[in-house]
Design a protein around this motif. Structure first.
Motif, mmCIF file in Angstrom:
data_model
loop_
_atom_site.group_PDB
_atom_site.id
_atom_site.type_symbol
_atom_site.label_atom_id
_atom_site.label_comp_id
_atom_site.label_asym_id
_atom_site.label_seq_id
_atom_site.Cartn_x
_atom_site.Cartn_y
_atom_site.Cartn_z
ATOM 1 N N THR A 1 0.843 -1.193 0.000
ATOM 2 C CA THR A 1 0.000 0.000 0.000
ATOM 3 C C THR A 1 0.879 1.244 0.000
ATOM 4 O OG1 THR A 1 -1.686 -1.193 1.232
ATOM 5 C CG2 THR A 1 -1.863 1.197 1.180
ATOM 6 N N LYS A 2 0.667 2.119 -0.933
ATOM 7 C CA LYS A 2 1.483 3.320 -1.045
ATOM 8 C C LYS A 2 0.994 4.418 -0.100
ATOM 9 C CE LYS A 2 3.986 1.531 -4.286
ATOM 10 N NZ LYS A 2 5.385 1.161 -4.019
ATOM 11 N N GLY A 3 1.903 5.281 0.272
ATOM 12 C CA GLY A 3 1.558 6.467 1.029
ATOM 13 C C GLY A 3 1.448 6.290 2.528
ATOM 14 N N LEU A 4 1.804 5.128 3.071
ATOM 15 C CA LEU A 4 1.761 4.927 4.514
ATOM 16 C C LEU A 4 3.066 5.406 5.137
ATOM 17 C CD1 LEU A 4 0.126 1.381 4.645
ATOM 18 C CD2 LEU A 4 -0.968 3.576 5.061
ATOM 19 N N ILE A 5 2.968 6.198 6.189
ATOM 20 C CA ILE A 5 4.155 6.767 6.829
ATOM 21 C C ILE A 5 4.033 6.641 8.340
ATOM 22 C CG2 ILE A 5 4.602 8.404 4.954
ATOM 23 C CD1 ILE A 5 3.227 10.557 6.601
ATOM 24 N N PHE A 6 5.177 6.668 9.031
ATOM 25 C CA PHE A 6 5.169 6.626 10.492
ATOM 26 C C PHE A 6 6.482 7.187 11.026
ATOM 27 C CE2 PHE A 6 7.135 2.680 9.164
ATOM 28 C CZ PHE A 6 8.152 2.453 10.082
ATOM 29 N N LYS A 7 6.480 7.472 12.316
ATOM 30 C CA LYS A 7 7.671 7.960 13.003
ATOM 31 C C LYS A 7 8.001 7.027 14.159
ATOM 32 C CE LYS A 7 6.633 12.815 11.975
ATOM 33 N NZ LYS A 7 6.339 14.161 12.551
ATOM 34 N N TRP A 8 9.248 7.060 14.622
ATOM 35 C CA TRP A 8 9.640 6.220 15.751
ATOM 36 C C TRP A 8 10.605 6.976 16.650
ATOM 37 C CZ3 TRP A 8 14.840 5.127 16.198
ATOM 38 C CH2 TRP A 8 15.629 5.286 15.045
ATOM 39 N N TYR A 9 10.597 6.569 17.899
ATOM 40 C CA TYR A 9 11.438 7.223 18.906
ATOM 41 C C TYR A 9 11.832 6.199 19.969
ATOM 42 C CZ TYR A 9 12.813 10.360 22.716
ATOM 43 O OH TYR A 9 13.505 10.985 23.721
ATOM 44 N N THR A 10 13.086 6.237 20.368
ATOM 45 C CA THR A 10 13.583 5.366 21.423
ATOM 46 C C THR A 10 13.910 6.205 22.647
ATOM 47 O OG1 THR A 10 14.575 3.941 19.748
ATOM 48 C CG2 THR A 10 15.268 3.609 22.014
ATOM 49 N N ASP A 11 13.267 5.920 23.744
ATOM 50 C CA ASP A 11 13.449 6.686 24.980
ATOM 51 C C ASP A 11 14.340 5.896 25.933
ATOM 52 O OD1 ASP A 11 13.317 8.329 27.135
ATOM 53 O OD2 ASP A 11 11.154 8.193 27.422
ATOM 54 N N ASP A 12 15.532 6.396 26.175
ATOM 55 C CA ASP A 12 16.442 5.763 27.123
ATOM 56 C C ASP A 12 16.090 6.230 28.533
ATOM 57 O OD1 ASP A 12 17.703 4.820 24.855
ATOM 58 O OD2 ASP A 12 19.091 6.501 24.794
ATOM 59 N N ILE A 13 15.057 5.624 29.088
ATOM 60 C CA ILE A 13 14.659 5.987 30.445
ATOM 61 C C ILE A 13 15.823 5.736 31.395
ATOM 62 C CG2 ILE A 13 13.006 5.488 32.289
ATOM 63 C CD1 ILE A 13 11.087 4.583 30.004
ATOM 64 N N ASP A 14 16.450 4.602 31.238
ATOM 65 C CA ASP A 14 17.739 4.284 31.848
ATOM 66 C C ASP A 14 18.463 3.443 30.801
ATOM 67 O OD1 ASP A 14 19.920 3.134 33.099
ATOM 68 O OD2 ASP A 14 18.870 2.717 34.967
ATOM 69 N N ALA A 15 19.469 4.024 30.159
ATOM 70 C CA ALA A 15 20.097 3.356 29.016
ATOM 71 C C ALA A 15 20.629 1.977 29.359
ATOM 72 C CB ALA A 15 21.236 4.230 28.486
ATOM 73 N N ASN A 16 20.956 1.754 30.601
ATOM 74 C CA ASN A 16 21.488 0.463 31.013
ATOM 75 C C ASN A 16 20.404 -0.538 31.387
ATOM 76 O OD1 ASN A 16 24.410 0.953 30.947
ATOM 77 N ND2 ASN A 16 23.968 2.438 32.563
ATOM 78 N N ILE B 1 14.367 0.678 28.659
ATOM 79 C CA ILE B 1 14.260 1.272 27.325
ATOM 80 C C ILE B 1 12.817 1.175 26.848
ATOM 81 C CG2 ILE B 1 14.975 1.079 24.913
ATOM 82 C CD1 ILE B 1 17.632 -0.009 25.864
ATOM 83 N N GLU B 2 12.325 2.263 26.232
ATOM 84 C CA GLU B 2 10.979 2.268 25.672
ATOM 85 C C GLU B 2 11.042 2.622 24.181
ATOM 86 O OE1 GLU B 2 6.970 3.619 27.556
ATOM 87 O OE2 GLU B 2 7.818 5.382 26.556
ATOM 88 N N PHE B 3 10.252 1.902 23.383
ATOM 89 C CA PHE B 3 10.153 2.151 21.954
ATOM 90 C C PHE B 3 8.772 2.722 21.660
ATOM 91 C CE2 PHE B 3 12.783 -1.524 22.833
ATOM 92 C CZ PHE B 3 13.956 -1.237 22.155
ATOM 93 N N GLN B 4 8.730 3.720 20.795
ATOM 94 C CA GLN B 4 7.464 4.373 20.474
ATOM 95 C C GLN B 4 7.343 4.521 18.964
ATOM 96 O OE1 GLN B 4 7.153 8.409 21.873
ATOM 97 N NE2 GLN B 4 4.938 8.482 21.647
ATOM 98 N N PHE B 5 6.200 4.095 18.418
ATOM 99 C CA PHE B 5 5.904 4.274 17.003
ATOM 100 C C PHE B 5 4.622 5.106 16.927
ATOM 101 C CE2 PHE B 5 8.223 0.412 17.683
ATOM 102 C CZ PHE B 5 9.223 0.451 16.718
ATOM 103 N N TYR B 6 4.690 6.258 16.268
ATOM 104 C CA TYR B 6 3.582 7.205 16.351
ATOM 105 C C TYR B 6 3.406 7.939 15.020
ATOM 106 C CZ TYR B 6 7.253 10.727 16.875
ATOM 107 O OH TYR B 6 8.349 11.526 16.665
ATOM 108 N N ASP B 7 2.375 8.785 14.984
ATOM 109 C CA ASP B 7 2.057 9.552 13.780
ATOM 110 C C ASP B 7 1.886 8.626 12.581
ATOM 111 O OD1 ASP B 7 1.356 11.985 12.801
ATOM 112 O OD2 ASP B 7 3.378 12.654 12.343
#
Length: 391
Positions: free
Chosen positions: A281-296, A299-305
């Motif tokens: 399917t054409k035209g599908l888009i998304f964003k992602w972000y990795t939050d190092d709450i405590d890098a060691n 870790i939280e992964f977020q896929f949004y928009d």
């Protein structure tokens, strides 16, 4: 070698479609009809099978499964607290006996959502169990600047599901699903043990052709989180040498691949991944972000928009399934009791829906197109990974 923390391990895309995903990962179906609280009769394993299968159904399924596991507990390589799955109505357990005398477990969960009966979900469990039985016990792969290591599977958790029912103004009911599972491997290195945790997170909505009239629903956002619970931060942490990818990004295509970049042979272990399951399917888009709450340790992964891009504007990706496969690599130093890591995993899915509702006033009638956001219940459970099992 000198160890540095892993600040995040994140995504590429290895998805061809929802059908492929269901076949490879074993997500054939998750709902069952009401059933009596009794253990189901099982077919006899084929001659030579080195696997024991048990299924339990009804409101007491987790309690019965827990009792069954007691005699194997000290020899199971992946342990879960079944009390954290108290709302399930089906538990399937496959125990694959290893040459060492330990047992490699598959935990398969089902829920009473009225879409499948007990026989159907039992059949799906057996299909996945047979697949699980054929997983190679030894694969080669290298992490970062480590030499090639021998990886061993230690278990799988499959088909943990929650749902959110949306009722339209016409009285139709539409369900959105939050589905989660994980596969686990371990490898021994010079200074300790690496674990490879491959998460399978699917946010699922009906396709557009299955929507009620004048109604639309889409996945808005998904999040995954991995937290190490071992008491000593010096003994157990996320780490693969000096590897540190970027913490955010966006995709102008429904799929994007940039992988782990840590030297894992894709034929040995699956790559981290994310994207829409309908890649054509054409035209599908998304964003992602990795939050190092405590890098060691956290870790939280977020896929949004998550959107479908049009000529002049964008809209939610109505009717599209979104799948994410984040990977984390915990490390435990030698000398840690039983070389064990306790890890908490969490998965969340948020949805947006819109319906055309007739509104009448003093100047006539028209349609309102208001949007609403809902969230399926989050999924959270704890696992204990044990590469060396006491005899």
């Amino acid at each position: 070698m000198k160890w540095k923390p892993l600040f995040a391990v994140i995504i590429g895309l290895l998805m061809i479609g929802s059908v492929v995903f269901s076949k490879v990962q074993g997500y054939e179906g998750v709902g069952i009809s009401p059933s009596p609280q009794k253990e189901l009769p099982l077919p006899q394993p084929a001659p030579g099978d080195n696997i024991e299968l048990k299924t339990f159904s009804g409101k007491s399924s987790t309690l019965m499964a827990e009792r069954f596991l007691q005699k194997y507990w000290d020899r199971v390589t992946l342990r879960v607290n079944l009390g954290e799955f108290s709302n399930v109505t089906f538990v399937g357990i496959a125990l694959r006996r290893l040459p060492s005398g330990a047992y490699l477990p598959l935990y398969y969960f089902g829920y009473d959502v009225g879409t499948l009966d007990v026989k159907a979900i039992t059949r799906n469990f057996y299909i996945e169990a047979r697949r699980f039985e054929n997983v190679p016990l030894k694969v080669e792969g290298a992490l970062a600047d480590e030499p090639s290591m021998e990886w061993t599977p230690i278990g799988r958790i499959s088909t943990v599901t929650t749902s959110k029912e949306i009722k339209t103004w016409r009285g139709d009911k539409v369900a959105a699903y939050n589905k989660f599972g994980a596969d686990f491997w371990v490898a021994e290195a010079r200074m300790g043990y690496y674990y490879y945790v491959y998460m399978s997170h699917e946010a699922k909505v009906p396709s557009e052709r299955d929507f009620p009239k004048d109604f639309r629903v889409a996945v808005k956002e998904v999040r995954e989180r991995a937290t190490i619970l071992n008491p000593s931060p010096e003994q157990a942490y996320f780490g693969v040498g000096s590897f540190r990818p970027e913490g955010s990004g966006s995709s102008s295509e429904p799929t994007v691949t940039w992988g782990l970049n840590i030297g894992i042979d894709a034929k040995a272990l699956p790559s981290a991944a994310a994207g829409f399951s309908e890649t054509y399917t054409k035209g599908l888009i998304f964003k992602w972000y990795t939050d190092d709450i405590d890098a060691n340790r956290d870790i939280e992964f977020q896929f949004y928009d998550l959107k479908k891009k049009g000529l002049l504007s964008s809209s939610p990706a109505w009717g599209r399934i979104f799948v994410a496969h984040p990977v984390v690599v915990p490390f435990v130093k030698k000398g840690t009791p039983f070389h064990m890591i306790e890890l908490k995993l969490r998965a969340e899915a948020e949805f947006v829906y819109e319906e055309d509702v007739p509104v009448c006033g003093g100047y006539g009638c028209w349609f309102s197109h208001s949007r609403h956001t809902v969230q399926a219940p989050s999924i959270e459970f704890t696992v204990e990974m044990v590469p060396v099992v006491r005899k």
